[in-house]
Design a protein around this motif. Structure first.
Motif, PDB file in Angstrom:
ATOM      1  N   THR A   1      -9.587  28.345  44.796  1.00 27.45           N
ATOM      2  CA  THR A   1      -8.645  27.639  43.907  1.00 27.45           C
ATOM      3  C   THR A   1      -9.058  27.686  42.432  1.00 27.45           C
TER       4      THR A   1
ATOM      5  N   LEU B   1      -7.662  30.912  41.090  1.00 26.51           N
ATOM      6  CA  LEU B   1      -6.210  30.889  40.860  1.00 26.51           C
ATOM      7  C   LEU B   1      -5.884  30.182  39.534  1.00 26.51           C
TER       8      LEU B   1
ATOM      9  N   ALA C   1      -4.583  32.269  35.799  1.00 29.15           N
ATOM     10  CA  ALA C   1      -3.367  31.936  35.040  1.00 29.15           C
ATOM     11  C   ALA C   1      -3.716  31.821  33.549  1.00 29.15           C
TER      12      ALA C   1
ATOM     13  N   ARG D   1       5.103  31.743  35.610  1.00 28.90           N
ATOM     14  CA  ARG D   1       5.331  31.901  37.050  1.00 28.90           C
ATOM     15  C   ARG D   1       4.136  31.403  37.854  1.00 28.90           C
ATOM     16  N   LEU D   2       2.935  31.830  37.445  1.00 30.88           N
ATOM     17  CA  LEU D   2       1.718  31.473  38.190  1.00 30.88           C
ATOM     18  C   LEU D   2       1.433  29.987  38.061  1.00 30.88           C
ATOM     19  N   ARG D   3       1.542  29.470  36.852  1.00 28.90           N
ATOM     20  CA  ARG D   3       1.237  28.058  36.627  1.00 28.90           C
ATOM     21  C   ARG D   3       2.212  27.140  37.354  1.00 28.90           C
TER      22      ARG D   3
ATOM     23  N   GLN E   1       3.892  27.778  39.987  1.00 30.71           N
ATOM     24  CA  GLN E   1       3.641  27.867  41.427  1.00 30.71           C
ATOM     25  C   GLN E   1       2.510  26.915  41.814  1.00 30.71           C
ATOM     26  N   VAL E   2       1.458  26.898  40.991  1.00 30.33           N
ATOM     27  CA  VAL E   2       0.344  25.980  41.235  1.00 30.33           C
ATOM     28  C   VAL E   2       0.842  24.536  41.136  1.00 30.33           C
TER      29      VAL E   2
ATOM     30  N   ALA F   1       0.358  29.879  49.025  1.00 26.31           N
ATOM     31  CA  ALA F   1      -0.242  29.666  47.707  1.00 26.31           C
ATOM     32  C   ALA F   1      -0.998  30.896  47.218  1.00 26.31           C
ATOM     33  N   LYS F   2      -1.388  31.776  48.137  1.00 20.33           N
ATOM     34  CA  LYS F   2      -2.250  32.891  47.720  1.00 20.33           C
ATOM     35  C   LYS F   2      -1.545  34.237  47.678  1.00 20.33           C
TER      36      LYS F   2
ATOM     37  N   TYR G   1       1.168  34.743  44.996  1.00 20.94           N
ATOM     38  CA  TYR G   1       0.482  34.755  43.698  1.00 20.94           C
ATOM     39  C   TYR G   1       0.070  36.194  43.353  1.00 20.94           C
ATOM     40  N   THR G   2      -0.555  36.863  44.332  1.00 20.14           N
ATOM     41  CA  THR G   2      -0.988  38.254  44.076  1.00 20.14           C
ATOM     42  C   THR G   2       0.245  39.143  43.884  1.00 20.14           C
TER      43      THR G   2
END
Ligand code: RET
Length: 252
Positions: A87, A90, A94, A169-171, A173-174, A211-212, A215-216
């Motif tokens: 985590t 991740l 970002a 997008r990444l943030r 999602q977190v 969550a993983k 993301y990739t």
């Protein structure tokens, strides 16, 4: 520590989780092998830690390694080890996308690690200590979200529209997906016991893959921002001192 005390169905769930994580490994593998991309700029090797370490942890859980029982609850040690390692990556990745100051990225990753470690304390203790640890973990979570949502955009050093889009997008999602983790914890046998151990295993495995792996995949979709600079050189041809980071239009 090594008591394989969970039933067979949990192993099936964790086996599927292992396969799911391997999809993420394949996605990052493509990124690493694409020689039009600057792997150093994309930090794909660091990103690889996320699905690779998770696949390993899920393989351990499938085999029933690292399960122990505390006060009648089954606790998956490998799950917390997975979260502790993956985590912060991740969160930090970002920040890397928009080139946030190192100290701020480390601050967010550190708060994340505090959240996981105190969450582990909450899971393995009882009474007042358990709820105090849950409170500290939740506070660290909120502070981490504050750093990601407020400080990261303020301290971004490279903000082309493409980088900003990937960062958001990444943030987001977190910010959205991760909120479910404390809720699942509260519903699990360790919390109020509304969901069984098997149900918790299924929820957490589904969430872990969700969550993983996407993301990739999102990084893969936006991989154009990590193209080698030299590919752009011929086009830009020194017309403007304005920037090596000139935005390039993309289709999305
Ligand atoms: C715990 C319980 C204590 C309070 C809080 C928690 C938050 C956990 C989170 C975990 C995220 C895990 C991810 C895993 C990916 O596979 C420890 C459940 C706040 C946010 C993203």
């Amino acid at each position: 520590m090594l008591s394989p005390s969970l039933g067979g169905v949990d192993s099936v769930v964790y086996g599927l989780g292992t396969l799911g994580m391997l999809v993420g490994v394949a996605v990052v593998w493509w990124l690493l092998r694409d020689d039009t991309l600057d792997a150093a700029a994309g930090r794909f090797r660091t990103l690889m830690i996320v699905p690779a370490f998770a696949a390993l942890s899920y393989a351990l859980m499938t085999a029933g390694v690292g399960v122990f029982s505390v006060g009648g609850y089954e606790v998956e040690g490998a799950r917390y080890l997975d979260w502790l390692v993956t985590t912060p990556v991740l969160v930090a990745y970002a920040g890397h996308v928009v080139d946030v100051d190192r100290s701020v990225v480390l601050g967010a990753a550190g708060l994340d690690a505090v959240m996981i470690l105190t969450g582990f304390v909450a899971t393995t203790t009882a009474g007042t200590l358990r709820w105090a640890a849950f409170g500290v973990s939740s506070l660290a979570f909120v502070l981490m979200l504050y750093v990601m949502f407020v400080q990261f955009p303020r301290r971004a050093n490279t903000e082309t529209p493409e980088r900003r889009r990937l960062f958001l997008r990444l943030r987001n999602q977190v910010g959205v997906l991760w909120l479910l983790y404390p809720v699942i914890w509260l519903a699990s046998p360790v919390g109020f016991g509304l969901v069984s151990t098997l149900g918790t295993a299924m929820l957490v495995t589904f969430m872990g893959v969700a969550a993983k792996v996407p993301y990739t995949w999102v990084v893969h979709e936006h991989r154009g921002i990590f193209r080698h600079e030299r590919l752009d050189d011929g086009v830009v041809d020194g017309t403007d001192a304005g920037g090596a980071e000139t935005p390039v239009a993309t289709a999305d």
